[in-house]
Scaffold this motif. Structure first.
Motif, PDB file in Angstrom:
ATOM      1  N   ARG A 411       0.828  -1.206   0.000  1.00 27.32           N
ATOM      2  CA  ARG A 411       0.000   0.000   0.000  1.00 27.32           C
ATOM      3  C   ARG A 411       0.861   1.254   0.000  1.00 27.32           C
ATOM      4  O   ARG A 411       0.554   2.226  -0.712  1.00 27.32           O
ATOM      5  N   TYR A 412       1.918   1.227   0.781  1.00 25.56           N
ATOM      6  CA  TYR A 412       2.762   2.423   0.860  1.00 25.56           C
ATOM      7  C   TYR A 412       3.673   2.546  -0.356  1.00 25.56           C
ATOM      8  O   TYR A 412       4.002   3.659  -0.758  1.00 25.56           O
ATOM      9  N   LEU A 413       4.061   1.428  -0.954  1.00 24.98           N
ATOM     10  CA  LEU A 413       4.791   1.520  -2.213  1.00 24.98           C
ATOM     11  C   LEU A 413       3.892   2.029  -3.326  1.00 24.98           C
ATOM     12  O   LEU A 413       4.366   2.632  -4.289  1.00 24.98           O
ATOM     13  N   GLY A 414       2.586   1.762  -3.181  1.00 24.44           N
ATOM     14  CA  GLY A 414       1.654   2.230  -4.197  1.00 24.44           C
ATOM     15  C   GLY A 414       1.529   3.736  -4.260  1.00 24.44           C
ATOM     16  O   GLY A 414       0.966   4.267  -5.231  1.00 24.44           O
ATOM     17  N   PHE A 415       2.021   4.462  -3.256  1.00 23.98           N
ATOM     18  CA  PHE A 415       2.002   5.920  -3.309  1.00 23.98           C
ATOM     19  C   PHE A 415       2.969   6.462  -4.356  1.00 23.98           C
ATOM     20  O   PHE A 415       2.866   7.615  -4.758  1.00 23.98           O
ATOM     21  N   PHE A 416       3.912   5.634  -4.787  1.00 23.04           N
ATOM     22  CA  PHE A 416       4.871   6.035  -5.809  1.00 23.04           C
ATOM     23  C   PHE A 416       4.480   5.360  -7.122  1.00 23.04           C
ATOM     24  O   PHE A 416       4.301   4.142  -7.178  1.00 23.04           O
ATOM     25  N   LYS A 417       4.352   6.122  -8.172  1.00 20.29           N
ATOM     26  CA  LYS A 417       3.843   5.598  -9.439  1.00 20.29           C
ATOM     27  C   LYS A 417       4.695   4.478 -10.000  1.00 20.29           C
ATOM     28  O   LYS A 417       4.193   3.540 -10.604  1.00 20.29           O
ATOM     29  N   THR A 418       6.004   4.565  -9.818  1.00 17.68           N
ATOM     30  CA  THR A 418       6.881   3.550 -10.395  1.00 17.68           C
ATOM     31  C   THR A 418       6.717   2.192  -9.722  1.00 17.68           C
ATOM     32  O   THR A 418       7.040   1.167 -10.316  1.00 17.68           O
ATOM     33  N   TYR A 419       6.232   2.184  -8.491  1.00 15.97           N
ATOM     34  CA  TYR A 419       6.045   0.921  -7.771  1.00 15.97           C
ATOM     35  C   TYR A 419       4.589   0.450  -7.784  1.00 15.97           C
ATOM     36  O   TYR A 419       4.281  -0.600  -7.241  1.00 15.97           O
ATOM     37  N   ASN A 420       3.723   1.224  -8.382  1.00 11.39           N
ATOM     38  CA  ASN A 420       2.294   0.931  -8.316  1.00 11.39           C
ATOM     39  C   ASN A 420       1.798   0.091  -9.489  1.00 11.39           C
ATOM     40  O   ASN A 420       0.610  -0.215  -9.565  1.00 11.39           O
TER      41      ASN A 420
END
Length: 597
Positions: A411-420
């Motif tokens: 969920r917190y990586l999803g805040f960054f577009k490259t990791y989402n």
């Protein structure tokens, strides 16, 4: 809707203008919402938009916007560290515990099972030996005599085993048999007498130490007859105590155990083969060891208890915060739906409503509950408050809970577009994967039932429905194909040829067709997500209303501005229903905060 420039003009305008507008709106009746003042509507619309924008911000953006401390984010970080540390310690202890009990079961098999050898200790595939069983009456009684002799001569064992008696005096082992109430077979004329009710009887094996024990003679003298035609199951039961030194460390004391041993004769199939096995149920006991070592034991127990309590407290805090967030989200959803109905005379779409349901929070609540239950059980196990072994149940709770905790990091990586990309691809492909899986599972179920029925008696991989499904799933992934072909029995040439057609068609269909289509569904979703990154993601009505939020707007202090108290009066007049007034107040629109944010 209004633009951001219009919103800025409203915020920066003179206080007198806002006050006059407030007085005009206050004088209106609640029923005047059908034709609201455009200035009032603009104010409410902008405040609603900013409220929603702030609600859907990530913790970093919320900190920049209103200097709101990210409690849930910090709690999740602390929880990850604590539950992972707890898991590592528990996994190490559980491995030692399971490995120790398994090794003791192997030792008991050598001591008490007639015919046991070391080749049976390794789970080989295909099995290197057939089942351990007895086929003759003499073998049955010889196995009982062997087990009794091993129990009577514990001093010959290398392991430090003692009898389940405070004075180490040998208690009498118990022999129990379970049999049909009536089971008489007259094979010569194809007749029988049968009553399916199962009865049981038990007797203690007593013997003078100077006399060689013979179970057959002992049972005859006691007036007990073993009727093998009616016998379902027989057991020889006894208990042993031992102490494990290996787990001991600087602050960890030795562990004391009691093993409840059963030598089991299983005759349920009544096929002339009575399987012989051993069961050993471990029970942890409170040791009565060196008093100076017990002092260190208290330190170890206190440290483990502190860790368990910290995990329970942090998971409880996480549970309360996430439950509160879900509740407030539903209140805001109700307020937003009412706003759309009154302002635009339209219902908020289903996609817009689902935006308020945070699946991540639900997953966090589930893992919090699992970890709290597992930690409480772990504390009881370590305090020896359980009278039976609950290691497996505790490890299941902690393992699944920790799995979901680490999933929550996405969920917190999803805040960054490259990791989402992974999350968005799975979300986009999920409906198509579900529909595709339904069709593929129907084909899979057909192959599974057919293989179980036709090949089960002739192929060891198809003996049960579960093993058939496992075999077919392994074949899909290219595992052990040649062995599956070669193990097939040639007792029936017709079924041997059928097995070839069956396996070739299944492998060809699933590897070359089904898996390729499955991958293409995911790749199609991935290509769509990449296209969205270039051209923009489609937006529902709620997202269109919220609009884009730039970094400059987040950091400008716009979300920290305090509007006049007249806005509270306007909102109360606009939302005439008591429910939405209460909802508006609970999510930050009460007189104490005097703004919609």
């Amino acid at each position: 809707m209004t633009t951001s420039e219009g919103h800025q003009d409203l915020e920066d305008g003179p206080k007198e203008e806002r006050s006059n507008a407030s007085n005009q709106n206050t004088s209106q009746d609640h029923t005047s919402w059908s034709a609201p003042n455009s200035s009032t509507l603009s104010q409410v619309e902008e405040k609603m938009r900013r409220k929603l924008q702030f609600f859907f911000m990530n913790p970093i953006e919320k900190w920049r916007a209103k200097r709101k401390f990210p409690y849930k984010f910090v709690v999740q970080l602390i929880k990850i560290v604590l539950v992972t540390l707890q898991l590592c310690l528990f996994a190490h202890n559980r491995y030692n515990h399971v490995n120790y009990t398994w090794d003791n079961r192997i030792t008991f098999s050598h001591l008490f099972l007639l015919g046991w050898d070391s080749t049976r200790e390794i789970n080989a595939y295909p099995p290197g030996a057939g089942p351990l069983a007895v086929y003759k009456v003499d073998e049955f009684y010889n196995s009982l005599d062997y087990a009794y002799a091993g129990y009577s001569n514990l001093t010959n064992a290398i392991g430090p085993y003692s009898y389940n008696d405070e004075s180490n005096i040998k208690p009498e082992p118990e022999f129990c048999q379970y049999y049909y109430k009536k089971g008489i077979i007259h094979g010569f004329n194809e007749s029988y007498e049968f009553n399916a009710e199962i009865e049981s009887s038990c007797i203690n094996f007593t013997n003078v130490e100077t006399k060689l024990f013979k179970s057959q003679q002992y049972l005859q003298d006691a007036g007990i007859k073993v009727d093998f035609a009616a016998l379902v199951r027989a057991e020889l039961r006894f208990s042993l105590k031992t102490i494990n030194f290996r787990a001991a460390g600087p602050i960890t004391p030795p562990d004391c155990f009691r093993f409840d041993v059963k030598v089991v004769f299983d005759n349920e199939d009544h096929d002339g083969q009575m399987s012989l096995s051993l069961e050993a149920e471990p029970h942890k006991l409170t040791c009565k060891g060196d008093k100076t070592y017990i002092t260190d034991n208290k330190i170890d127990q206190i440290l483990r208890s502190i860790l368990n309590i910290l995990v329970i407290l942090i998971c409880t805090a996480s549970l309360l915060l996430c439950s509160r967030a879900i509740y407030r989200a539903q209140l805001l959803k109700g307020l937003t739906c009412a706003f759309f109905r009154r302002a635009y005379n339209a219902e908020l779409s289903l996609d817009g409503r689902l935006e308020f349901l945070n699946i991540w929070y639900i997953m966090i609540i589930v893992n919090d509950i699992l970890i709290i239950m597992g930690s409480a059980m772990k504390e009881q196990i370590e305090r020896n408050q359980f009278t039976y072994d609950e290691w497996n149940v505790c490890s299941l709770f902690l393992g699944v809970g920790n799995l979901l905790v680490w999933f929550g990091v996405l969920r917190y990586l999803g805040f960054f577009k490259t990791y989402n990309v992974v999350i968005l691809t799975l979300k986009k492909a999920a409906p198509k994967i579900f529909r595709f899986s339904c069709c593929a599972l129907l084909l899979y179920a057909g192959f599974t039932f057919c293989g179980w029925l036709v090949l089960g008696p002739y192929h060891m991989k198809f003996r049960s429905l579960a093993t058939t499904s496992e075999c077919l799933f392994s074949l899909i992934n290219g595992d052990d194909m040649f062995a599956t072909f070669s193990i097939m029995s040639k007792k029936s040439p017709m079924l041997w040829w059928f097995s070839r057609v069956y396996l070739y068609s299944f492998i060809s269909l699933y590897i070359y067709v089904v898996l390729s289509l499955f991958i293409s569904v995911i790749m199609d979703a991935y290509d769509t997500i990449k296209q969205y990154y270039k051209e923009g993601f489609p937006k529902n009505d709620l997202q269109q209303f919220i609009g884009e939020t730039t970094v400059e707007e987040v950091s400008s202090g716009l979300y920290r501005t305090q509007s006049s108290s007249s806005l509270n009066t306007v909102m109360n007049s606009l939302f005439c229903c008591n429910f939405y007034r209460r909802a508006y107040s609970k999510i930050g629109g009460g007189r104490s905060t005097v703004n919609l944010l």
